[in-house]
Every structure is written in C-alpha cells, then in structure tokens.
Enzyme design. Structure first.
Site, PDB file in Angstrom:
ATOM      1  N   HIS A  48       1.419  -0.899  -0.081  1.00  0.00           N
ATOM      2  CA  HIS A  48       0.072  -0.396   0.155  1.00  0.00           C
ATOM      3  C   HIS A  48       0.874   1.104   0.295  1.00  0.00           C
ATOM      4  O   HIS A  48       0.343   1.674  -0.680  1.00  0.00           O
ATOM      5  CB  HIS A  48      -1.217   0.035   1.342  1.00  0.00           C
ATOM      6  N   GLU A  49       1.847   1.115   0.929  1.00  0.00           N
ATOM      7  CA  GLU A  49       2.518   2.562   1.004  1.00  0.00           C
ATOM      8  C   GLU A  49       3.735   2.687  -0.158  1.00  0.00           C
ATOM      9  O   GLU A  49       3.740   4.010  -0.999  1.00  0.00           O
ATOM     10  CB  GLU A  49       3.670   1.978   2.496  1.00  0.00           C
ATOM     11  N   HIS A  87       1.649   4.284  -3.337  1.00  0.00           N
ATOM     12  CA  HIS A  87       1.568   5.880  -2.853  1.00  0.00           C
ATOM     13  C   HIS A  87       2.788   6.857  -3.311  1.00  0.00           C
ATOM     14  O   HIS A  87       2.844   7.739  -4.248  1.00  0.00           O
ATOM     15  CB  HIS A  87       1.476   6.102  -1.740  1.00  0.00           C
ATOM     16  N   GLU A  99      -5.603   6.886  -0.660  1.00  0.00           N
ATOM     17  CA  GLU A  99      -6.089   6.088  -0.203  1.00  0.00           C
ATOM     18  C   GLU A  99      -6.698   4.983  -0.547  1.00  0.00           C
ATOM     19  O   GLU A  99      -6.001   3.636  -0.678  1.00  0.00           O
ATOM     20  CB  GLU A  99      -6.133   6.092   0.652  1.00  0.00           C
TER      21      GLU A  99
END
Length: 446
Positions: A306-307, A310, A386
C-alpha cells in the site's frame, strides 16, 4: 436612540476594525463548525455500543468497546483543549503573544500534552513513556526546533528585506530548498536524536521486501526498524529519500516478531521471549493470539505494498507539487498585502510594520478561510489516494493480507470503525475502515 447611537455600523468602522472583526468572526465560525462536527461524531461514540453487522466476524465486542471508550475520551479531551486554544488565540492577539509565541505555546501546551500522554493514552494502554523520558524529550524537541527555526526564520526575513519587488520568488525558492534539505536529513540526523533505528536483520521478511520493491522498480537501499514502542504502542510504517536512495522504516510495534507486548506475554508466563512462536505451549499461543499486537510477515508486506503504491502512483510527488504551489501562492499574496497599513493597525501596529509580524498576521489569520478550504480539498484528495494505494496492493496480490492487516491495525490502535459521514468527510484523511474493507472484499484472494 440611547446606547445604540454610540455603535457605528460595520461599514462605517475604520478598515483595521473591520479586518480584525472579520478575522475574529471567522476564527470563531471555524471553531463552532469543528465543534458541531465533533459533537456529531461524539454522538456516534455514545450510541454505537454494538459491533456493526458488517464487522461481526472481524472485531470482537471487547475490542469494539475498548476502542469506543478510547475515542470517547479522546473526543472529550479534544473539545476542552480546542476550547482553550480558541480562547488563548483570541486573548493573545497582541504584541506580547507575537513576540513570545514559541515559548508561550510550549509552556501552555505542556499540561495538555501531559494529560493526553499520561491520562488518555495511559488509560487505554498506549503510553510507554515515563515522566522523566517525556520531559527530556520535550526539552530536546524544543531545542532542536529552535536550532532549525531561528536560523531559517532569520535568513527568510533577510531575503524578504533585500529581495526587492520579486522577493516572494526568492523567499519561495528558499523555503523549497529548506524543505527538501529537511526531508533529506530528517530520518538520518534528526529522528535518531529521539528514537533508535536499527537495520532490519537478514531473513525472510527482508528478502520479501526487497523482492517486492524490485518488482515495481522501487530503488530501495535500506530497511530500518524504529523503536517506537518506548513511546507508544501505536504502529506505523513509512518510506523516505529522493531519487535512487529510498529507505523503508517499520515501527517495531507493527511487527509481531518485534512487538514488546507479544514478548511480555511470554515473559509473564515464565517463557523465554521468541520471535517465531515455535515451541510455545498451547496456553501461551492462546494468550498471544488473543492479545497479539502487530502483523505477520505477509500482512506487513501488504501494508508496504500500500505504501509503495503511493510512490508508484505518484502521490508523493503530487503532494509535494501541491504543497509548493500553495507556498508560492502564499508568498505572492503576502507580497501583495504586506504593504497595507490597516492590516498591521488591526493588530495594534500603528507606527511600524515588522516583517515577521506581517508574515504571522497574513499566514495565520488572513489566510484562515483559504486554509480551511484547502485543508478540506486535501482531505478529499488524500482519501482518493488511499483507495488507489489499496487497489495497487491488490494488483500485487496482497488484497487478502491487506484486508486482515487493516483489521489488526484498527484493533491495535483502537480505531473506532463507525463514523458520522459529515465528520468523516471533513476530518479523516484515510477512508473509514468499513469503506476500505468493502473495496477490498470482492478482490480478496482465497
């Protein structure tokens, strides 16, 4: 006519009084709006006493009640500290406050910080600090902040003074350079002043992190574990660095193998702390399962997926661009407004126009309406980012693990999974848990 004859209509007031009145009115309008939103969410905390049907198989009633009480206490604390801050801001719009702001804020904010740490966080099992550690940390933060703030502010004021008609361009370029330098050196030179960073040991987790980073061309150079548990049991992970020098930082509270809580469970039971859990009795395993903190390796990889999403999707760069565009606009408007004598007169400066005071007046007060709108827009954008990062993790095959990781992290941090829609839309930079789980649910891998 009586007393009414002595009251000037607003349009007949001097410019400085109208400005001051408008600023004061807006300040209290924002405060009342925030209070309204907070009370809506507080009502949710009070009335939602049972686990929602959608989360019945995910969150147990004990954890749900703990998170409800935790957020209820945080809400009460936020109300009173916010009220105090609003009154303080109104009273101290004067020369004394402007000149002594940093020290005054540090001293007046200390009791609230102490209460938050040693009452709210302590009550709900998050605080890991002693009073001595807290005070030493606060003094160290104040000193480090001044060591950065004072030289930077001095140089900025000097640039404004000698910059001529285009000083706002030079001032913006200076602040851009400072921000880039701080981002570059923060994790290597500033953060270690407060927390211990150690390289993640060689092993399966590190290998899998490196493989995942390589698969998306993330230029990873180092992976660190930070000892966040000495402050709080809240967990986190982030990456930093520019160009080909990226580093990943994992909080020890995020990792099951490093969690102090998990080790303490075994120690309390007379067992030697272990990282792998092998050889533990069924009783120990049951206790660890019920009280276990952090995520297993696959879930940690999902969180990192997920990070890294970004980064891959350009969210980091987009945020930097937005921030710098906003900074340039602020300096440009400061250049346009800084010559207006009525601005300074509205705050008691009739005979002089100090540059620093002008910056404070315009950035803190005159820009308040703009900042509120910008903050809301950035919150909306952040929620969109997100969801996109979650979707990226799904493409990496991490949907199932991210799903369980989000549940664990929400449980570990006592995040309340039910939100008033208006409060959530205005305040939450991350989508509520239920929304994120619903987005992942249809794509979970069996």
């Amino acid at each position: 006519m009586g007393m009414w004859a002595s009251l000037d209509p607003m349009w007949e007031m001097p410019a400085e009084k109208r400005i001051f009145g408008a600023v004061l009115l807006f300040s209290w309008t924002v405060y009342l709006w925030e209070t309204f939103l907070a009370q809506r969410q507080r009502r949710i905390y009070k009335t939602t006493t049972h686990v929602p049907m959608e989360l019945g198989q995910i969150i147990d009633s004990e954890t749900f009640e703990k998170s409800r009480l935790y957020q209820l206490d945080k809400s009460t604390f936020s109300f009173w500290s916010g009220l105090y801050s609003e009154i303080e801001g109104t009273i101290t719009q004067s020369l004394v406050f402007l000149l002594m702001a940093t020290l005054f804020s540090a001293l007046t904010g200390l009791p609230w910080s102490l209460y938050n740490t040693f009452v709210i966080e302590e009550k709900h099992g998050f605080n890991q600090q002693t009073l001595g550690f807290f005070m030493k940390d606060a003094i160290k933060k104040f000193i480090v902040t001044q060591c950065i703030l004072l030289p930077v502010s001095s140089l900025l004021l000097y640039i404004i003074k000698i910059g001529g008609d285009y000083f706002f361009i030079y001032a913006w370029l200076f602040t851009l350079a400072v921000s880039l330098v701080l981002v570059t050196i923060y994790a290597d030179y500033i953060a270690p002043l407060f927390d211990k960073f150690t390289p993640l040991p060689e092993g399966k987790l590190k290998q899998e992190i490196e493989i995942m980073a390589k698969s998306i061309d993330f230029p990873l150079t180092k992976v660190y574990v930070v000892e966040g548990s000495k402050r709080s049991s809240h967990s986190n992970a982030y990456f930093y660095g520019f160009f080909k020098n990226k580093r990943i930082v994992l909080f020890d509270t995020l990792l099951e193998e490093y969690s102090v809580l998990n080790k303490d469970i075994r120690e309390e039971s007379g067992m030697e702390p272990r990282n792998d859990g092998e050889g533990d009795s069924e009783e120990i395993k049951a206790k660890v399962k019920n009280k276990k903190q952090g995520c297993n390796n696959e879930e940690v990889l999902a969180v990192l997926g997920h990070e890294l999403g970004h980064w891959k999707l350009g969210h980091t760069v987009k945020n930097i661009i937005i921030s710098q565009m906003n900074s340039f606009l602020c300096f440009f408007l400061f250049a346009a407004l800084s010559g207006r004598k009525e601005l300074f007169a509205a705050f008691g400066f009739f005979d002089s126009q100090p540059t620093l005071i002008g910056l404070l007046i315009i950035f803190q007060f005159i820009f308040s309406p703009y900042n509120e709108v910008l903050s809301f827009c950035l919150t909306v954008l952040s929620r969109r980012f997100e969801f996109q990062a979650d979707a990226f993790a799904k493409k990496l095959g991490k949907a199932k693990d991210l799903y369980s990781a989000l549940i664990k992290l929400n449980k570990d941090n006592l995040g309340f999974p039910v939100s008033d829609w208006l409060f959530s839309m205005w305040h939450y930079s991350h989508p509520p848990l239920i929304e994120r789980l619903q987005a992942l649910k249809n794509s979970k891998q069996d």
